[in-house]
Design a protein around this motif. Structure first.
Motif, PDB file in Angstrom:
ATOM      1  N   SER A   1       0.864  -1.219   0.135  1.00  0.00           N
ATOM      2  CA  SER A   1       0.040   0.065  -0.008  1.00  0.00           C
ATOM      3  C   SER A   1       0.868   1.138  -0.054  1.00  0.00           C
ATOM      4  CB  SER A   1      -0.839   0.086   1.148  1.00  0.00           C
ATOM      5  OG  SER A   1      -0.168   0.517   2.549  1.00  0.00           O
ATOM      6  N   GLY A   2       2.157   0.958   0.268  1.00  0.00           N
ATOM      7  CA  GLY A   2       3.127   2.445   0.375  1.00  0.00           C
ATOM      8  C   GLY A   2       3.096   2.857   1.800  1.00  0.00           C
ATOM      9  N   GLY A   3       2.772   2.087   2.863  1.00  0.00           N
ATOM     10  CA  GLY A   3       2.416   2.595   4.145  1.00  0.00           C
ATOM     11  C   GLY A   3       3.767   2.225   4.983  1.00  0.00           C
ATOM     12  N   ALA A   4       4.656   1.274   4.598  1.00  0.00           N
ATOM     13  CA  ALA A   4       5.680   0.657   5.580  1.00  0.00           C
ATOM     14  C   ALA A   4       6.767   0.265   4.671  1.00  0.00           C
ATOM     15  CB  ALA A   4       5.132  -0.446   6.168  1.00  0.00           C
ATOM     16  N   LYS A   5       7.933   0.310   5.465  1.00  0.00           N
ATOM     17  CA  LYS A   5       9.353  -0.242   4.941  1.00  0.00           C
ATOM     18  C   LYS A   5       9.481  -1.549   5.778  1.00  0.00           C
ATOM     19  CE  LYS A   5      11.744   3.577   3.079  1.00  0.00           C
ATOM     20  NZ  LYS A   5      11.819   3.005   1.572  1.00  0.00           N
ATOM     21  N   VAL A   6       9.731  -2.608   4.967  1.00  0.00           N
ATOM     22  CA  VAL A   6       9.775  -3.866   5.590  1.00  0.00           C
ATOM     23  C   VAL A   6      11.227  -4.487   5.602  1.00  0.00           C
ATOM     24  CG1 VAL A   6       8.936  -6.305   5.540  1.00  0.00           C
ATOM     25  CG2 VAL A   6       7.166  -4.536   4.976  1.00  0.00           C
ATOM     26  N   PHE A   7      11.748  -4.702   6.861  1.00  0.00           N
ATOM     27  CA  PHE A   7      12.957  -5.484   6.566  1.00  0.00           C
ATOM     28  C   PHE A   7      12.943  -6.581   7.497  1.00  0.00           C
ATOM     29  CE2 PHE A   7      13.957  -1.043   6.821  1.00  0.00           C
ATOM     30  CZ  PHE A   7      14.956  -0.611   5.947  1.00  0.00           C
ATOM     31  N   LEU A   8      13.648  -7.956   6.957  1.00  0.00           N
ATOM     32  CA  LEU A   8      13.440  -9.370   7.665  1.00  0.00           C
ATOM     33  C   LEU A   8      14.401  -9.196   8.893  1.00  0.00           C
ATOM     34  CD1 LEU A   8      12.853 -11.514   4.587  1.00  0.00           C
ATOM     35  CD2 LEU A   8      11.242 -10.382   6.111  1.00  0.00           C
ATOM     36  N   GLU A   9      14.210  -9.882   9.787  1.00  0.00           N
ATOM     37  CA  GLU A   9      15.029  -9.908  10.920  1.00  0.00           C
ATOM     38  C   GLU A   9      16.557 -10.255  10.633  1.00  0.00           C
ATOM     39  OE1 GLU A   9      15.114 -12.325  14.848  1.00  0.00           O
ATOM     40  OE2 GLU A   9      13.462 -11.107  15.042  1.00  0.00           O
ATOM     41  N   PRO A  10      16.819 -11.314   9.933  1.00  0.00           N
ATOM     42  CA  PRO A  10      17.995 -11.819   9.622  1.00  0.00           C
ATOM     43  C   PRO A  10      19.040 -10.736   8.854  1.00  0.00           C
ATOM     44  CG  PRO A  10      16.398 -13.489   9.084  1.00  0.00           C
ATOM     45  CD  PRO A  10      15.801 -12.347   9.428  1.00  0.00           C
ATOM     46  N   ASP A  11      18.281  -9.767   8.194  1.00  0.00           N
ATOM     47  CA  ASP A  11      18.830  -8.955   7.327  1.00  0.00           C
ATOM     48  C   ASP A  11      19.143  -7.529   7.871  1.00  0.00           C
ATOM     49  OD1 ASP A  11      18.747 -10.820   5.224  1.00  0.00           O
ATOM     50  OD2 ASP A  11      16.740 -10.417   4.536  1.00  0.00           O
ATOM     51  N   CYS A  12      18.649  -7.530   9.233  1.00  0.00           N
ATOM     52  CA  CYS A  12      18.586  -6.419  10.071  1.00  0.00           C
ATOM     53  C   CYS A  12      19.545  -5.760  10.542  1.00  0.00           C
ATOM     54  CB  CYS A  12      17.170  -6.204  10.826  1.00  0.00           C
ATOM     55  SG  CYS A  12      16.407  -4.590  10.997  1.00  0.00           S
ATOM     56  N   SER A  13      19.882  -4.619  11.234  1.00  0.00           N
ATOM     57  CA  SER A  13      20.745  -4.140  12.245  1.00  0.00           C
ATOM     58  C   SER A  13      20.457  -2.897  12.906  1.00  0.00           C
ATOM     59  CB  SER A  13      21.990  -4.231  11.723  1.00  0.00           C
ATOM     60  OG  SER A  13      22.122  -3.039  10.460  1.00  0.00           O
ATOM     61  N   GLY A  14      20.852  -2.670  13.805  1.00  0.00           N
ATOM     62  CA  GLY A  14      20.530  -1.186  14.481  1.00  0.00           C
ATOM     63  C   GLY A  14      21.014  -0.290  13.581  1.00  0.00           C
ATOM     64  N   GLU A  15      21.957  -0.340  12.651  1.00  0.00           N
ATOM     65  CA  GLU A  15      22.742   0.815  11.866  1.00  0.00           C
ATOM     66  C   GLU A  15      21.481   0.872  10.742  1.00  0.00           C
ATOM     67  OE1 GLU A  15      26.345   1.621   8.789  1.00  0.00           O
ATOM     68  OE2 GLU A  15      26.349  -0.125  10.047  1.00  0.00           O
ATOM     69  N   ILE A  16      21.079  -0.167  10.225  1.00  0.00           N
ATOM     70  CA  ILE A  16      20.065  -0.069   9.119  1.00  0.00           C
ATOM     71  C   ILE A  16      18.745   0.727   9.544  1.00  0.00           C
ATOM     72  CG2 ILE A  16      18.535  -1.699   7.802  1.00  0.00           C
ATOM     73  CD1 ILE A  16      20.905  -3.705   7.566  1.00  0.00           C
ATOM     74  N   LEU A  17      18.426   0.064  10.572  1.00  0.00           N
ATOM     75  CA  LEU A  17      17.059   0.683  11.137  1.00  0.00           C
ATOM     76  C   LEU A  17      17.122   2.008  11.442  1.00  0.00           C
ATOM     77  CD1 LEU A  17      16.111  -1.901  13.746  1.00  0.00           C
ATOM     78  CD2 LEU A  17      14.785  -1.382  11.594  1.00  0.00           C
ATOM     79  N   TYR A  18      18.674   2.591  11.994  1.00  0.00           N
ATOM     80  CA  TYR A  18      18.648   4.044  12.464  1.00  0.00           C
ATOM     81  C   TYR A  18      18.497   5.038  11.089  1.00  0.00           C
ATOM     82  CZ  TYR A  18      20.612   8.398  14.351  1.00  0.00           C
ATOM     83  OH  TYR A  18      20.695   9.591  14.848  1.00  0.00           O
ATOM     84  N   LYS A  19      19.344   4.288  10.178  1.00  0.00           N
ATOM     85  CA  LYS A  19      19.468   5.102   8.848  1.00  0.00           C
ATOM     86  C   LYS A  19      18.138   5.213   8.012  1.00  0.00           C
ATOM     87  CE  LYS A  19      21.774   4.936   4.210  1.00  0.00           C
ATOM     88  NZ  LYS A  19      22.484   3.979   3.429  1.00  0.00           N
ATOM     89  N   ALA A  20      17.387   4.434   8.108  1.00  0.00           N
ATOM     90  CA  ALA A  20      15.990   4.268   7.633  1.00  0.00           C
ATOM     91  C   ALA A  20      15.154   5.184   8.410  1.00  0.00           C
ATOM     92  CB  ALA A  20      15.300   2.973   7.841  1.00  0.00           C
ATOM     93  N   ALA A  21      15.248   5.173   9.809  1.00  0.00           N
ATOM     94  CA  ALA A  21      14.327   6.388  10.506  1.00  0.00           C
ATOM     95  C   ALA A  21      14.718   7.762  10.206  1.00  0.00           C
ATOM     96  CB  ALA A  21      14.471   6.085  11.937  1.00  0.00           C
ATOM     97  N   VAL A  22      16.090   7.946   9.910  1.00  0.00           N
ATOM     98  CA  VAL A  22      16.718   9.436  10.021  1.00  0.00           C
ATOM     99  C   VAL A  22      16.203   9.765   8.447  1.00  0.00           C
ATOM    100  CG1 VAL A  22      18.542  10.847   9.474  1.00  0.00           C
ATOM    101  CG2 VAL A  22      18.433   9.169  11.539  1.00  0.00           C
ATOM    102  N   GLU A  23      16.259   8.817   7.388  1.00  0.00           N
ATOM    103  CA  GLU A  23      15.842   9.130   6.073  1.00  0.00           C
ATOM    104  C   GLU A  23      14.266   9.333   6.123  1.00  0.00           C
ATOM    105  OE1 GLU A  23      17.343   5.873   3.566  1.00  0.00           O
ATOM    106  OE2 GLU A  23      19.329   6.859   3.508  1.00  0.00           O
TER     107      GLU A  23
END
Length: 373
Positions: free
Chosen positions: A315-337
């Motif tokens: 729907s365009g309402g979310a960004k999805v990351f799978l847990e094994p492909d995730c990290s704190g750095e990835i999440l922080y970068k996505a949140a800031v962007e």
């Protein structure tokens, strides 16, 4: 009127039941409510706090596996089913409900089955895109099944009894504007990220959040409210890990809690919510039109959380990351962007809202009342 509400285990089962009770109470003043649970901590905390009486039955879930440990657990569950059937009958005969409503968890099975056998109107709500074992076992017994997704009738024995309603959301998720919520929380003009990974905690995700929080403590770019889950022990574990990274003083823009009790206010104030993709949470996000970063739990039956998350992503309402492909750095970068791009956030808001059910809870209350009548 008297209503027996059955829910168990997690906030994702309990909160929809609380929403239904609240709406029925508004529609039928003077009604009485009794909740039935399986004796777990979230039930004992959330239900009495909302002002409702709670009784428990002796129940456990089936273990998937054929090891001696699994076989022993399943024998115990079979024994508990016999005990819980009698306990359920005693509760029903004493309370004399006009209807029995279940919103998920294995505790629903003995109570709704017994109520159906006793000729009392029974309603079961299934929030997920794929029905769980309890829903499948009850689908041929209850009077009505209410579902959150329109394309799931094929999974049920009696599709003519299945109604698409969405998932009920508590009234406090629409009680105020975003500006009012931010003022109430004392949030400054920096973007607000809200994160939580389940009421019982999630060790992998909280591990990622240590890196996320440490980076934000240093940069000060975001307001951040994070719930660790797991009670005070979960919060202590997170703070200890932050200290190991040199974060000894948590700044005012970072609010760490074991649990978010005022979730409606906090999510209303948020610019972006980072969380799992349980059906109840998805219902809250889409009803509010709230942009999100979703990391579906890999530890659920039929991988239903990823299916829920992908629906919001489409729907365009979310960004999805799978847990094994995730990290704190990835999440922080996505949140800031995301928070730095107001145009993209507005589009995500529209996308999420396109999946939401604004009048879901009142519709469910009307169905329950009409079934009784």
């Amino acid at each position: 009127m008297r209503f027996l509400l059955v829910c168990g285990g997690t906030a994702g089962h309990i909160n929809p039941a609380l929403a239904i009770a609240g709406e029925l109470g508004k529609a039928l003043e003077g009604s009485e409510f009794l909740f039935v649970g399986g004796g777990r901590e979230m039930e004992k905390r959330l239900i009495p706090k909302a002002g409702y009486d709670l009784k428990n039955v002796t129940i456990s879930g089936f273990a998937r596996g054929i090891s001696p440990r699994h076989i022993k657990a399943n024998f115990k569950t079979l024994k508990n089913l016999i005990v819980s059937a009698k306990e359920s009958e005693n509760i029903i005969r004493e309370f004399k409900p006009d209807a029995v409503i279940g919103t998920g968890g294995y505790v629903c099975y003995p109570v709704l089955k017994k109520a159906a056998q006793m000729g009392i109107p029974t309603i079961l709500h299934e929030s997920n895109a794929v029905p769980g074992i309890t829903t499948k076992m009850l689908s041929g017994k209850v009077d009505k099944i209410m579902v959150a997704f329109p394309d799931v009738k094929k999974y049920y024995k009696k599709p003519e009894n299945v109604l698409v309603t969405g998932t009920p959301v508590r009234q406090d998720f629409a009680a105020m504007t975003k500006a009012e919520a931010r003022k109430r929380l004392g949030i400054d003009n920096r973007p607000l990220i809200v994160s939580f990974w389940g009421s019982l905690g999630a060790s992998v995700m909280n591990g990622y959040m240590v890196d996320f929080i440490a980076e934000n403590c240093r940069s000060g770019a975001l307001n951040h409210i994070h719930a660790t889950g797991g009670g005070e022990a979960g919060l202590k574990k997170l703070k200890d890990a932050l200290q190991e990274r040199g974060i000894t003083n948590i700044p005012k823009n970072v609010d760490l809690r074991p649990y978010i009790d005022n979730m409606g206010t906090v999510m209303t104030a948020a610019d972006v919510v980072m969380c799992r993709a349980g059906a109840s949470t998805i219902a809250e996000l889409t009803m509010m039109g709230k942009p999100s970063i979703l990391v579906p739990s890999p530890n659920v039956t039929n991988n239903h959380q990823e299916k829920n998350a992908r629906a919001v992503e489409r729907s365009g309402g979310a960004k999805v990351f799978l847990e094994p492909d995730c990290s704190g750095e990835i999440l922080y970068k996505a949140a800031v962007e995301l928070t730095g791009d107001r145009e993209s956030l507005a589009k995500m808001n529209e996308g999420a809202a396109s999946l939401g059910f604004k009048d879901c809870t009142s519709k469910i209350a009307e169905i329950i009342i009409s079934l009784i009548n």
